[in-house]
Design an enzyme around this catalytic site. Sequence first.
Site, PDB file in Angstrom:
ATOM      1  N   LEU A  16       0.812  -1.218   0.000  1.00 40.67           N
ATOM      2  CA  LEU A  16       0.000   0.000   0.000  1.00 40.67           C
ATOM      3  C   LEU A  16       0.845   1.267   0.000  1.00 40.67           C
ATOM      4  O   LEU A  16       0.704   2.133  -0.864  1.00 40.67           O
ATOM      5  CB  LEU A  16      -0.926  -0.028   1.228  1.00 40.67           C
ATOM      6  CG  LEU A  16      -1.665   1.250   1.592  1.00 40.67           C
ATOM      7  CD1 LEU A  16      -2.645   1.650   0.504  1.00 40.67           C
ATOM      8  CD2 LEU A  16      -2.391   1.062   2.933  1.00 40.67           C
ATOM      9  N   VAL A  17       1.754   1.391   0.966  1.00 42.67           N
ATOM     10  CA  VAL A  17       2.545   2.613   1.095  1.00 42.67           C
ATOM     11  C   VAL A  17       3.651   2.665   0.049  1.00 42.67           C
ATOM     12  O   VAL A  17       3.941   3.718  -0.518  1.00 42.67           O
ATOM     13  CB  VAL A  17       3.123   2.743   2.527  1.00 42.67           C
ATOM     14  CG1 VAL A  17       3.927   4.033   2.667  1.00 42.67           C
ATOM     15  CG2 VAL A  17       1.998   2.720   3.559  1.00 42.67           C
ATOM     16  N   GLY A  18       4.262   1.521  -0.249  1.00 46.89           N
ATOM     17  CA  GLY A  18       5.300   1.481  -1.269  1.00 46.89           C
ATOM     18  C   GLY A  18       4.788   1.932  -2.628  1.00 46.89           C
ATOM     19  O   GLY A  18       5.441   2.726  -3.326  1.00 46.89           O
ATOM     20  N   TYR A 141       2.611  -8.058  17.143  1.00 48.45           N
ATOM     21  CA  TYR A 141       2.973  -7.043  16.151  1.00 48.45           C
ATOM     22  C   TYR A 141       3.456  -5.768  16.839  1.00 48.45           C
ATOM     23  O   TYR A 141       4.474  -5.178  16.451  1.00 48.45           O
ATOM     24  CB  TYR A 141       1.754  -6.741  15.281  1.00 48.45           C
ATOM     25  CG  TYR A 141       1.958  -5.663  14.252  1.00 48.45           C
ATOM     26  CD1 TYR A 141       2.565  -5.947  13.031  1.00 48.45           C
ATOM     27  CD2 TYR A 141       1.536  -4.353  14.482  1.00 48.45           C
ATOM     28  CE1 TYR A 141       2.752  -4.962  12.069  1.00 48.45           C
ATOM     29  CE2 TYR A 141       1.715  -3.361  13.534  1.00 48.45           C
ATOM     30  CZ  TYR A 141       2.325  -3.668  12.324  1.00 48.45           C
ATOM     31  OH  TYR A 141       2.513  -2.679  11.389  1.00 48.45           O
ATOM     32  N   PRO A 168       2.508   6.265  11.362  1.00 53.28           N
ATOM     33  CA  PRO A 168       1.261   6.696  10.730  1.00 53.28           C
ATOM     34  C   PRO A 168       0.052   6.199  11.521  1.00 53.28           C
ATOM     35  O   PRO A 168       0.127   5.175  12.207  1.00 53.28           O
ATOM     36  CB  PRO A 168       1.290   6.031   9.346  1.00 53.28           C
ATOM     37  CG  PRO A 168       2.552   5.234   9.287  1.00 53.28           C
ATOM     38  CD  PRO A 168       3.104   5.131  10.667  1.00 53.28           C
TER      39      PRO A 168
END
Length: 319
Positions: A16-18, A141, A168
Amino acid sequence: MTEVTKRILVTGGTGLVGRAIEKVVADGEGRPDEEWIFVSSRDADLTSSSETKALFERHKPTHVIHLAAMVGGLFKNLRSNLDFWRTNIHINDNVLHSAHESGVQKVVSCLSTCIFPDKTTYPIDETMIHNGPPHSSNFGYSYAKRMIDIQNRGYSEQHGRRFTAVIPTNVFGPHDNFNIEDGHVLPGLIHKVYLAKQSGSALTVWGTGKPRRQFIYSLDLARLFLWVLREYDEVEPIILSVGEEDEVSIREAAEAIAEAMEFRGELVFDTTKSDGQFKKTASNAKLRRYLPEFQFTPFRKAVKETCAWFNANYANARK
């Protein structure tokens, strides 16, 4: 011709961010002295120290944006906390150590607001990460991500490395994980609305709809990542988020998606399903001290663009 002096390796580069960083760079935010290299799990198994080392030797990056992680929504975390801990600890240690050994000038890693203590005061800020246990639903996580902050401090104090991290809030956008079982809440809702519209059924939202979240559009986050890579020189992490006033409930998010996808059916809340953490309101005061004029994409506009992308790419996006 401008000489390339920065070779920027992006782990998790097809996520998603990449993908958002890749688009922002391609759309004019990249600089002539920068070469961008986006890699995924197909390029190297980052849980393997030898494969990670070989990846760094192959590409010889001067800078790294570290996004690669085992990620998932609430219910996947509840099932697999140990797997989340072990996988992410291996990935993060291998990436940071390979970056150190190969002389990388700067690493920017990606954390998450879920790493903050469950029992805390709000809004949370960067000083509060280690003040207590995270929510029990995703402790594996969360603790693995917290350890990046510990390692960054260690590499700074012991070796003078410029390793830092961003935090984020809930990220969403094109190329998200729209899997209903394992994805995060907003992309999961987008997929659910699509299916409910197709079948003419009601939209069932898991939980009460009352928990509140700050959502950040992936393209906004990408622009902020570039700023952190180029300008932000603290080892201490920085929260990248919309303001507290832009927090929305899960019900409001579901309604925004229904509106964007022109869904006219009923919304039903399945209160037998867990709500997870009720809120994790984050302060973006530190970010605003640095970037007081930064403009975030309005939530409903970002939702509309994400829904349009999902509709146009349904065959691949639904997997």
